[in-house]
Design an enzyme around this catalytic site. Structure first.
Site, mmCIF file in Angstrom:
data_model
loop_
_atom_site.group_PDB
_atom_site.id
_atom_site.type_symbol
_atom_site.label_atom_id
_atom_site.label_comp_id
_atom_site.label_asym_id
_atom_site.label_seq_id
_atom_site.Cartn_x
_atom_site.Cartn_y
_atom_site.Cartn_z
ATOM 1 C CB CYS A 99 -0.951 0.008 1.202
ATOM 2 S SG CYS A 99 -0.095 0.055 2.769
ATOM 3 C CG ASP A 137 -0.345 3.308 3.931
ATOM 4 O OD1 ASP A 137 -0.283 4.027 2.924
ATOM 5 O OD2 ASP A 137 -1.402 2.895 4.409
ATOM 6 C CB CYS A 169 -4.988 3.586 5.429
ATOM 7 S SG CYS A 169 -4.661 2.308 6.641
ATOM 8 C CB CYS A 195 -3.377 -0.991 8.954
ATOM 9 S SG CYS A 195 -4.283 -1.221 7.416
HETATM 10 FE FE1 FES Z 1 -1.557 0.524 4.227
HETATM 11 FE FE2 FES Z 1 -3.427 0.493 6.021
HETATM 12 S S1 FES Z 1 -3.679 0.359 3.902
HETATM 13 S S2 FES Z 1 -1.309 0.497 6.349
#
Ligand code: FES
Length: 130
Positions: free
Chosen positions: A35, A37, A60, A104
């Site tokens: 993702c 992140d 997110c 996450c």
């Molecule tokens: Fe990447 Fe939540 S979607 S940490």
């Protein structure tokens, strides 16, 4: 049922311990390649206790909420206790996460562990014994 619990929404809207510690004793940064992140944790440690902890999360809502909860859970705790923090415990403290969002919470666990390990690199004598 709403996708997210009240607690998740609360920690997402009013995250605790956001920011950075300038003279941090340990910094942990982790990312999720899928993702994209990124989460970074800063620790201030005194006498084996996590006196302060702050985070910066580019991610997110669930990543922000779990970062916030994870910092609350390790503040005032020993290094050993912080190393024992699991993403399941963080998710439970938030009254659960949807299954697709469990990864996450893993970032939060990994970021805390990475920050403690960064601290222990410079203070190997403080490593928990068992
Ligand atoms: Fe990447 Fe939540 S979607 S940490």
């Amino acid at each position: 049922m709403a996708l997210y619990s009240e607690k998740v929404m609360d920690h997402f809207r009013n995250p605790r311990n956001v920011g950075q510690i300038e003279d941090a004793d340990g910094i942990g940064e982790v990312g999720n390649a899928k993702c994209g992140d990124i989460m970074r944790m800063y620790l201030k440690v005194e006498n084996g206790i996590i006196e302060d902890v702050k985070f910066k999360t580019f991610g997110c809502g669930a990543a922000i909420a779990t970062s916030s909860m994870a910092t609350e859970m390790v503040k005032g705790k020993t290094l050993k206790e912080a190393l024992q923090l699991t993403n399941k415990a963080v998710a439970e403290a938030l009254d659960g996460l949807p299954p697709v969002k469990m990864h996450c919470s893993l970032l939060a666990e990994e970021a805390i562990h990475a920050a403690v390990e960064d601290y222990l690199k410079n203070h190997p004598e403080e490593a928990p014994k068992d």
